[in-house]
Structures are given as structure tokens and as C-alpha cells.
Design an enzyme around this catalytic site. Structure first.
Site, PDB file in Angstrom:
ATOM      1  N   LYS A  68       0.850  -1.189   0.000  1.00  0.00           N
ATOM      2  CA  LYS A  68       0.000   0.000   0.000  1.00  0.00           C
ATOM      3  C   LYS A  68       0.884   1.236   0.000  1.00  0.00           C
ATOM      4  O   LYS A  68       1.463   1.600   1.025  1.00  0.00           O
ATOM      5  CB  LYS A  68      -0.928   0.053   1.221  1.00  0.00           C
ATOM      6  N   GLU A 106      -1.192   7.338  -0.281  1.00  0.00           N
ATOM      7  CA  GLU A 106      -2.292   7.754  -1.174  1.00  0.00           C
ATOM      8  C   GLU A 106      -1.869   8.936  -2.057  1.00  0.00           C
ATOM      9  O   GLU A 106      -2.455   9.177  -3.106  1.00  0.00           O
ATOM     10  CB  GLU A 106      -3.568   8.088  -0.384  1.00  0.00           C
ATOM     11  N   GLY A 119       6.908   5.389   7.906  1.00  0.00           N
ATOM     12  CA  GLY A 119       6.121   6.623   7.972  1.00  0.00           C
ATOM     13  C   GLY A 119       6.343   7.311   9.302  1.00  0.00           C
ATOM     14  O   GLY A 119       7.358   7.087   9.975  1.00  0.00           O
ATOM     15  N   GLY A 120       5.397   8.126   9.704  1.00  0.00           N
ATOM     16  CA  GLY A 120       5.548   8.926  10.911  1.00  0.00           C
ATOM     17  C   GLY A 120       5.417   8.098  12.189  1.00  0.00           C
ATOM     18  O   GLY A 120       4.786   7.032  12.189  1.00  0.00           O
ATOM     19  N   THR A 129       1.756   7.396  13.458  1.00  0.00           N
ATOM     20  CA  THR A 129       1.100   6.313  12.727  1.00  0.00           C
ATOM     21  C   THR A 129       1.716   4.980  13.141  1.00  0.00           C
ATOM     22  O   THR A 129       0.997   3.980  13.300  1.00  0.00           O
ATOM     23  CB  THR A 129       1.259   6.503  11.195  1.00  0.00           C
ATOM     24  N   GLU A 143       9.794   1.619  10.366  1.00  0.00           N
ATOM     25  CA  GLU A 143      10.827   2.631  10.053  1.00  0.00           C
ATOM     26  C   GLU A 143      10.145   3.980  10.233  1.00  0.00           C
ATOM     27  O   GLU A 143       9.306   4.368   9.417  1.00  0.00           O
ATOM     28  CB  GLU A 143      11.289   2.488   8.599  1.00  0.00           C
ATOM     29  N   CYS A 186      13.838  11.153   6.076  1.00  0.00           N
ATOM     30  CA  CYS A 186      13.740  10.778   7.494  1.00  0.00           C
ATOM     31  C   CYS A 186      15.062  11.002   8.221  1.00  0.00           C
ATOM     32  O   CYS A 186      15.073  11.307   9.400  1.00  0.00           O
ATOM     33  CB  CYS A 186      13.292   9.330   7.615  1.00  0.00           C
ATOM     34  N   GLU A 202      10.007  16.617  14.398  1.00  0.00           N
ATOM     35  CA  GLU A 202      10.356  16.433  12.989  1.00  0.00           C
ATOM     36  C   GLU A 202       9.497  17.362  12.123  1.00  0.00           C
ATOM     37  O   GLU A 202       8.275  17.258  12.122  1.00  0.00           O
ATOM     38  CB  GLU A 202      10.100  14.978  12.593  1.00  0.00           C
TER      39      GLU A 202
HETATM   40  P1  NAD Z   1       2.421   8.775   7.414  1.00  0.00           P
HETATM   41  O1  NAD Z   1       2.677   8.076   8.710  1.00  0.00           O
HETATM   42  O2  NAD Z   1       1.409   9.842   7.389  1.00  0.00           O
HETATM   43  O3  NAD Z   1       1.969   7.748   6.291  1.00  0.00           O
HETATM   44  C1  NAD Z   1       2.766   6.667   5.878  1.00  0.00           C
HETATM   45  C2  NAD Z   1       1.874   5.601   5.313  1.00  0.00           C
HETATM   46  O4  NAD Z   1       1.022   5.107   6.339  1.00  0.00           O
HETATM   47  C3  NAD Z   1       0.958   6.057   4.175  1.00  0.00           C
HETATM   48  O5  NAD Z   1       0.868   5.030   3.215  1.00  0.00           O
HETATM   49  C4  NAD Z   1      -0.380   6.249   4.887  1.00  0.00           C
HETATM   50  O6  NAD Z   1      -1.483   6.084   4.040  1.00  0.00           O
HETATM   51  C5  NAD Z   1      -0.334   5.132   5.921  1.00  0.00           C
HETATM   52  N1  NAD Z   1      -1.174   5.331   7.109  1.00  0.00           N
HETATM   53  C6  NAD Z   1      -1.595   6.497   7.660  1.00  0.00           C
HETATM   54  N2  NAD Z   1      -2.371   6.247   8.746  1.00  0.00           N
HETATM   55  C7  NAD Z   1      -2.434   4.897   8.891  1.00  0.00           C
HETATM   56  C8  NAD Z   1      -3.060   4.020   9.832  1.00  0.00           C
HETATM   57  N3  NAD Z   1      -3.790   4.479  10.842  1.00  0.00           N
HETATM   58  N4  NAD Z   1      -2.891   2.696   9.674  1.00  0.00           N
HETATM   59  C9  NAD Z   1      -2.138   2.203   8.672  1.00  0.00           C
HETATM   60  N5  NAD Z   1      -1.529   2.972   7.746  1.00  0.00           N
HETATM   61  C10 NAD Z   1      -1.650   4.303   7.856  1.00  0.00           C
HETATM   62  O7  NAD Z   1       3.846   9.265   6.922  1.00  0.00           O
HETATM   63  P2  NAD Z   1       4.177  10.120   5.636  1.00  0.00           P
HETATM   64  O8  NAD Z   1       3.741  11.512   5.925  1.00  0.00           O
HETATM   65  O9  NAD Z   1       3.685   9.436   4.405  1.00  0.00           O
HETATM   66  O10 NAD Z   1       5.775  10.018   5.613  1.00  0.00           O
HETATM   67  C11 NAD Z   1       6.601  10.849   6.313  1.00  0.00           C
HETATM   68  C12 NAD Z   1       7.142  10.161   7.547  1.00  0.00           C
HETATM   69  O11 NAD Z   1       7.811   8.964   7.170  1.00  0.00           O
HETATM   70  C13 NAD Z   1       8.173  10.975   8.270  1.00  0.00           C
HETATM   71  O12 NAD Z   1       7.928  10.936   9.656  1.00  0.00           O
HETATM   72  C14 NAD Z   1       9.485  10.258   7.958  1.00  0.00           C
HETATM   73  O13 NAD Z   1      10.498  10.466   8.900  1.00  0.00           O
HETATM   74  C15 NAD Z   1       9.047   8.860   7.857  1.00  0.00           C
HETATM   75  N6  NAD Z   1      10.013   8.069   7.071  1.00  0.00           N
HETATM   76  C16 NAD Z   1      10.865   7.235   7.736  1.00  0.00           C
HETATM   77  C17 NAD Z   1      11.821   6.516   7.015  1.00  0.00           C
HETATM   78  C18 NAD Z   1      12.793   5.589   7.721  1.00  0.00           C
HETATM   79  O14 NAD Z   1      13.525   4.888   7.043  1.00  0.00           O
HETATM   80  N7  NAD Z   1      12.858   5.566   9.040  1.00  0.00           N
HETATM   81  C19 NAD Z   1      11.892   6.644   5.636  1.00  0.00           C
HETATM   82  C20 NAD Z   1      11.003   7.507   4.999  1.00  0.00           C
HETATM   83  C21 NAD Z   1      10.059   8.220   5.738  1.00  0.00           C
END
Ligand code: NAD
Length: 491
Positions: free
Chosen positions: A174, A177, A227-228, A231, A249, A283, A384
């Protein structure tokens, strides 16, 4: 306009609800694609197809077959590199050069995990029991949900996809979006490579429905998420229903320490490289700069002068050094952090606003921004921002620098610059981060593991550890001369 669907159980399908989502180019907010907008029902269908494929035979597929498919997919990615890079720049706004680097890395990732399959991972254990054999084998963990973010859409997806397929798992991907286009394209390539129906599935749609279903569903054996951190926490909770394995991650706030005995010019260059690629939406961006007081004046001056020359623009134009941020909402979030910093007493030295250039007004642009007079108690230093913004703190001693650098809830990465060999030994040990760069910043490669200490994550991607995330360990003990033990049921 491109039209893109989901891929479930070997079929390209629209969302069951028939809903669509428009995908924009962050450079000018123009529409570039319309994609299916899935829901929980679509995710359930994809999970059930992945389960069927795993239990129906894929889980037992030999490693040579898995290796062959991975190599084929790698070659297709190489063949279509330019198209993939175009889609990535169109969807994220990053420069074509950066997108091409991503595609080269992705090719290497598939090749790397294919190569690891030269090994069959069987370990013979010296059994203490006479007339027995004891072996440890690795098996695929099963059905894997893989949720990726928008900043490195296909790169992050491939960190998950390649090791999972190498291990023999079935996957449901996934993408964010906001940035589904390259993940759709790589799914097309997986079909062309010959993956059987149900092995590679793709669902599109929001995290709180599609992603949440993947984290909750009891037919999923592992959920891998990038992601964040907020989340990540939700996913960890949701995964507890069937104690599925969790790989996370998450975010980072990465300290970048500059000691006064460093190579000044190179450290200035890397202070910029550490933050402004992909408009700081990395990140591991070194947004928390910490400079030894004795050189902080000239260092900040050199940074300011170079930051003012950074060329913003369309990622497709020759000469563009930095593109936009991903969305209008993300731009507002960065602007609100700029207000937070000002209210906390940080001093704005460069940027802090949208560019005046009319050509950039439609896109989500913000100028490279530098705050001085920061300290570790400030939100702007601890949280962040995920944009092209640097905070500068100063320090007097090595001990002070290390203590402050470790004063964070995150632990993804850190870097430091010095020519003192003894200091290198001390500081590299003292920093509590998943990656520590010495006289470098933001270098990563497929062969070495990636992941965070503390609230930056759980587990590791890349390297051989990235494959182990997707493997179960089975101990097989065989008794060659079984005889009654005669403990129970004696007369
Ligand atoms: P996000 O957490 O908003 O979303 C990431 C993904 O999770 C998206 O596909 C989103 O649709 C999905 N998501 C959102 N809510 C969810 C839920 N309740 N259940 C399941 N899935 C859900 O993050 P973002 O804004 O897309 O990305 C930025 C973040 O990602 C930053 O915090 C960054 O530091 C982190 N990041 C970390 C790494 C790493 O290697 N540690 C790499 C890239 C990005």
C-alpha cells in the site's frame, strides 16, 4: 492523464466502491493521474488472495525460482528506469537526477536480495543427544502487509518488496495515497516478470482504512511500515490483535555535529547535502545542526551564503537543485513550525517564507530556512518538521555536544565532523542512533542495515537483516533411534 488500478489476486481491478482519487504534481498542483481509491473491503480481498497464494504453494517455492524472478524484475526495472524516474519526479516534485539515483538503488536492491539466495540458510546444530540430528532452517513468515510513505515512494516500497519476495512471502503493498504511481508501475513489472497470481498484490487508498485493515487483519503475519511515529504507534496497537510481527521505520530528528577541527569547506557542503535534497523530506535529514562555538560565526555565514543560492524549480528542468514539498497541507505544516520557532525565540536568518518568484506560486514551495539561537528545549529542535529547515545550536565541549545530541526521543541517524582520531572513537560509540556517519552524512547503501533506536523504529531494513525480518526460524530435531522413556504409566 494516467489511469491506474489496483492489483488483487492476479487481476487489475477498480475499487469495489468505484471511487477514484486525483493525483497531483506538487510543482504546479496540476492533475497527473486518476487512481482507484480502495477501502477496507478491497484490502480484505487482497489479504485473502495473498493468504490463498501463500498457503496454496508459493510458501514452499524453491529459492532458485525466487531468485530467478527477482533477477528478472531487477532487469525490468533497469529497462524502464527512465519511465519510473519520470513518474517519481512527476508525483513527488523531486529532481530527475534524484529520481534516477533512486531507480539505480532499487535495481541494486533487487539484485542484492536475489544474490543472498545463493545461500540456503540452513544451519546444522551440534546436538548433545546421541543418535540425533538438529538443523535450523529459515522459512517465509507468510502474508506481509507493506505500507510506504510519500517521500521516497518506490525506494521505500522496494526495501520491503525485494526481501519479502526473496524470503518467499506473499505481499500486499500500500503506497502513500499521495504517491502511488511508481508502485503501480513496479507491480506491472512484477506481472511481466512472472509472479503467480496472489503473490504480489497492490491496494491503493487512505491509511486510516486500507492501511488500518492491513495492520488489524488476522490473516496478515507481518506488517512492515515506513512513515511517521504517530502512525507507527497506531500500527503497533492494531497489530497486537494476532501478535503479528511488526517492522517499523519511523521519523527522525537527526543531529549533525560540527567540531572546530573539521575540514570546514566539506562540512559546510555536507550540512547542506544533509538537509536540502528532496526539500528536506528525508527521514534522516540532518536538520538539527550543532556547531562548536569557536567556529559557529563563520560556519553559519558560509551556510547562509550558499543557502541563498539554492535554485528552486521544476524537477524536470536542468539546473533545478530543490523542488517543492509534497502537498499544500504539508507546506502549511512547515509554515506553522516556522511560527513555532519564532515564538520560541529562535532567530530566523534565511528563508522562512514562500518564494516570491511568480513561476513557483502554484506549487508547494518554501525557501530553504535557517534558524539560529536554538536550544534543545525548543519544539523546533525536538520535533520532525520534514522540510527544508535547519536549526543551529552551539556547544563548547565534546561532552556537551554528545549529551545534547542524545537528548531526543528519536534515534535514526547522526553524523559528526572532526579530524581528531581519538574523538572519533569516543563520539561514534557515545551517539545512540541506528546509523552514525563520521565525516559524512546521509550515505546509505543496500548492503548495510537501516533502522532506528528509540522511537525511530523497530527492526532493520536493507542488508541481510532486511531479509531476516521476513523469515521465521524453525528448529528441526530428528531422533534416529527412538526408544521408550518409561517415565509414565509404570506398574
Ligand atoms: P504517514 O505516517 O502519514 O503515512 C505513511 C503511510 O502510512 C501512508 O501510506 C499512509 O497512508 C499510511 N497510514 C496512515 N495512517 C495509517 C493508519 N492508521 N494505519 C495504517 N496505515 C496508515 O507518513 P508520511 O507523511 O507518508 O511520511 C513521512 C514520515 O515517514 C516521516 O515521519 C518520515 O520520517 C518517515 N520516514 C521514515 C523513514 C525511515 O527509514 N525511518 C523513511 C522515509 C520516511
Amino acid at each position: 492523464m494516467l489511469k491506474k488500478k489496483m492489483f488483487i489476486g492476479g487481476e487489475w481491478v477498480e475499487a469495489l466502491s468505484g471511487e477514484k482519487r486525483s493525483i497531483e504534481n506538487p510543482y504546479d498542483a496540476s492533475l497527473v493521474a486518476e487512481v482507484s481509491e480502495g477501502s477496507r473491503e478491497d484490502a480484505k480481498k487482497a489479504i485473502s488472495e495473498a493468504r490463498k497464494a501463500f498457503d496454496g504453494g508459493w510458501g514452499q517455492t524453491g529459492r532458485k525460482e525466487r531468485q530467478g524472478l527477482l533477477l528478472k524484475l531487477a532487469e525490468l526495472i533497469k529497462r524502464d528506469k527512465e519511465e519510473l524516474a519520470n513518474l517519481e519526479s512527476l508525483n513527488t516534485g523531486k529532481t530527475m537526477e534524484e529520481s534516477r539515483w533512486d531507480m539505480d538503488d532499487i535495481y541494486n536492491i533487487f539484485k542484492f536480495y536475489a544474490k543472498l539466495l545463493d545461500n540456503d540458510f540452513t544451519e546444522k546444530v551440534q546436538s548433545p543427544i546421541p543418535d540425533s540430528t538438529s538443523i535450523v532452517v529459515k522459512e517465509p513468515i507468510g502474508v506481509c502487509g507493506q505500507i510506504s510513505p510519500w517521500n521516497y515512494p518506490l525506494l521505500q516500497a522496494s526495501w520491503k518488496m525485494a526481501p519479502a519476495l526473496a524470503a518467499g512471502c506473499t505481499i500486499i503493498m500500500k503506497p502513500s495515497e499521495l504517491t502511488p504511481l511508481t508502485t503501480v508501475k513496479v507491480t506491472e513489472l512484477a506481472v511481466e516478470a512472472g509472479y503467480p497470481p496472489g503473490v504480489v498484490n497492490l491496494v491503493l487508498g487512505p491509511g486510516h482504512t486500507v492501511g488500518a485493515e492491513m495492520a488489524e487483519n488476522h490473516d496478515v503475519d507481518l506488517i512492515s511500515f515506513t512513515g511517521g511515529s504517530l502512525t507507527g504507534r497506531k500500527i503497533m496497537n492494531a497489530a497486537s490483535g494476532n501478535i503479528k510481527k511488526v517492522a517499523l521505520e519511523l521519523g527522525g530528528k537527526n543531529p549533525h555535529l560540527i567540531f572546530d577541527d573539521c575540514d570546514f569547506e566539506t562540512a559546510v557542503d555536507y550540512a547542506l547535502n544533509g538537509v536540502f535534497f528532496h526539500a528536506g523530506q528525508i527521514c534522516s535529514a540532518g536538520t538539527r545542526l550543532m556547531v562548536q562555538k569557536s567556529i559557529s560565526g563563520p560556519f553559519i555565514k558560509a551556510l547562509k551564503s550558499k543557502m541563498e543560492k539554492i535554485k528552486l524549480g521544476n524537477g524536470f528542468d536542468e539546473g533545478t537543485e530543490m523542488g517543492p514539498v509534497i502537498s499544500k497541507e504539508h507546506l502549511s505544516k512547515i509554515e506553522s513550525y516556522i511560527e513555532v520557532a519564532k515564538n520560541e525565540g529562535a532567530k530566523l536568518l534565511v528563508g522562512g517564507e514562500r518564494p516570491k518568484d511568480e513561476a513557483l506560486r502554484k506549487g508547494h514551495f518554501i525557501l530553504p530556512t535557517l534558524f539560529t539561537d536554538c536550544d534543545s528545549s525548543m519544539r523546533i529542535v525536538q520535533e520532525e518538521v520534514f522540510g527544508p529547515l535547519i536549526t543551529v545550536e552551539t556547544f563548547e565541549t565534546e561532552e556537551e555536544a554528545v549529551t545534547k545530541a542524545n537528548d531526543t526521543i528519536y534515534g535514526l541517524s547522526a553524523g559528526f565532523w572532526t579530524n581528531d582520531l581519538e574523538r572519533i572513537e569516543r563520539v561514534k560509540k557515545a551517539l545512540r542512533f541506528g546509523t552514525v556517519w563520521v565525516n559524512d552524512f546521509n550515505t546509505y547503501f543496500t548492503e548495510a542495515p537501516w533502522g532506528g533506536y528509540k522511537q525511530s523504529g523497530v527492526g532493520r531494513e536493507l542488508g541481510h537483516l532486511g531479509l531476516e525480518e521476513y523469515q521465521e526460524t524453525k528448529h528441526i530435531f530428528q531422533n534416529h533411534k527412538p526408544a521408550p522413556f518409561n517415565w509414565f504409566g509404570k506398574d
